[in-house]
Scaffold this active site. Structure first.
Site, mmCIF file in Angstrom:
data_model
loop_
_atom_site.group_PDB
_atom_site.id
_atom_site.type_symbol
_atom_site.label_atom_id
_atom_site.label_comp_id
_atom_site.label_asym_id
_atom_site.label_seq_id
_atom_site.Cartn_x
_atom_site.Cartn_y
_atom_site.Cartn_z
ATOM 1 C CG ASP A 101 11.122 119.086 17.860
ATOM 2 O OD1 ASP A 101 10.834 118.874 19.034
ATOM 3 O OD2 ASP A 101 10.281 118.962 16.934
ATOM 4 C CE LYS A 129 9.604 122.876 20.285
ATOM 5 N NZ LYS A 129 8.727 122.570 19.118
ATOM 6 C CG ASP A 157 8.947 128.622 9.595
ATOM 7 O OD1 ASP A 157 9.706 127.941 10.295
ATOM 8 O OD2 ASP A 157 8.431 128.195 8.549
#
Ligand code: IMP
Length: 172
Positions: A101, A129, A157
């Site tokens: 990310d 990402k 999650d």
């Protein structure tokens, strides 16, 4: 929890892409026996599917990293809470992550692993990402590029929930 989830990646799409990655990795490491190193917990299903689709011998091991901060963003301070069981010194390592990310977590992990003097480290991430990157990271193998949204399922999650879902969803 009250939220809507929108299907992003069906299990068949994931399976096909994981197979492609495994073919690519097997080709690149055709005369080697890499140590495939998974970052727990999010990586479990991706890792298991990837290694089983690879057509070369490998050894596997896992680490666990905790980043301090809220549940949906990373603060970049990373601590290993589960250590390697096998030595990676002078070995080719493929580090497998669920999502890169901001890039802070993987950067810290690579820094830590480099101190153990592996022959090489390549990064394989299911989800990249890229748009959210705060620090440059070279991802050698990525499954999917996703521009926005918080993802759950196939190991991913939200507060330890929803990892069991076989497909990947965006939380709305
Ligand atoms: P980074 O340090 O910002 O690159 O964060 C990487 C870690 O944050 C991943 O390994 C995941 O554990 C978690 N993460 C980032 N985005 C998501 C997401 O959309 N769903 C679930 N976990 C995520």
């Amino acid at each position: 929890m009250d939220f809507k989830k929108e299907l992003l990646l069906h299990r068949n799409i994931i399976r096909a892409r994981v197979r492609e990655l495994a073919v690519q990795i097997s080709r690149d490491y055709s005369d080697r026996e890499p140590i495939v190193l998974g970052v727990l917990n999010g990586v479990v299903f991706f890792f298991a599917d990837l290694v089983r689709e690879m057509t070369i011998p490998s050894r596997i091991d896992f680490i666990r990293a905790t980043s301090y901060g809220s549940s949906t963003s990373s603060s970049g301070t990373v601590r290993l809470t589960k250590e390697l069981e096998i030595s990676i010194k002078n070995e080719p390592v493929i580090l497998v992550e669920d999502i890169v990310d901001t890039g802070l977590t993987i950067t810290e992990i690579v820094k830590n692993l480099r101190e153990r003097e592996p022959e090489s480290i390549r990064i394989c991430a299911l989800i990249d990402k890229q748009e959210r990157r705060k620090i440059e990271v070279v991802i050698d193998y990525y499954g999917f590029r996703v521009e926005e949204g918080f993802l759950i399922g196939y190991g991913l999650d939200c507060n330890e929930q929803y990892r069991y879902l076989p497909d990947i969803y965006i939380m709305r």
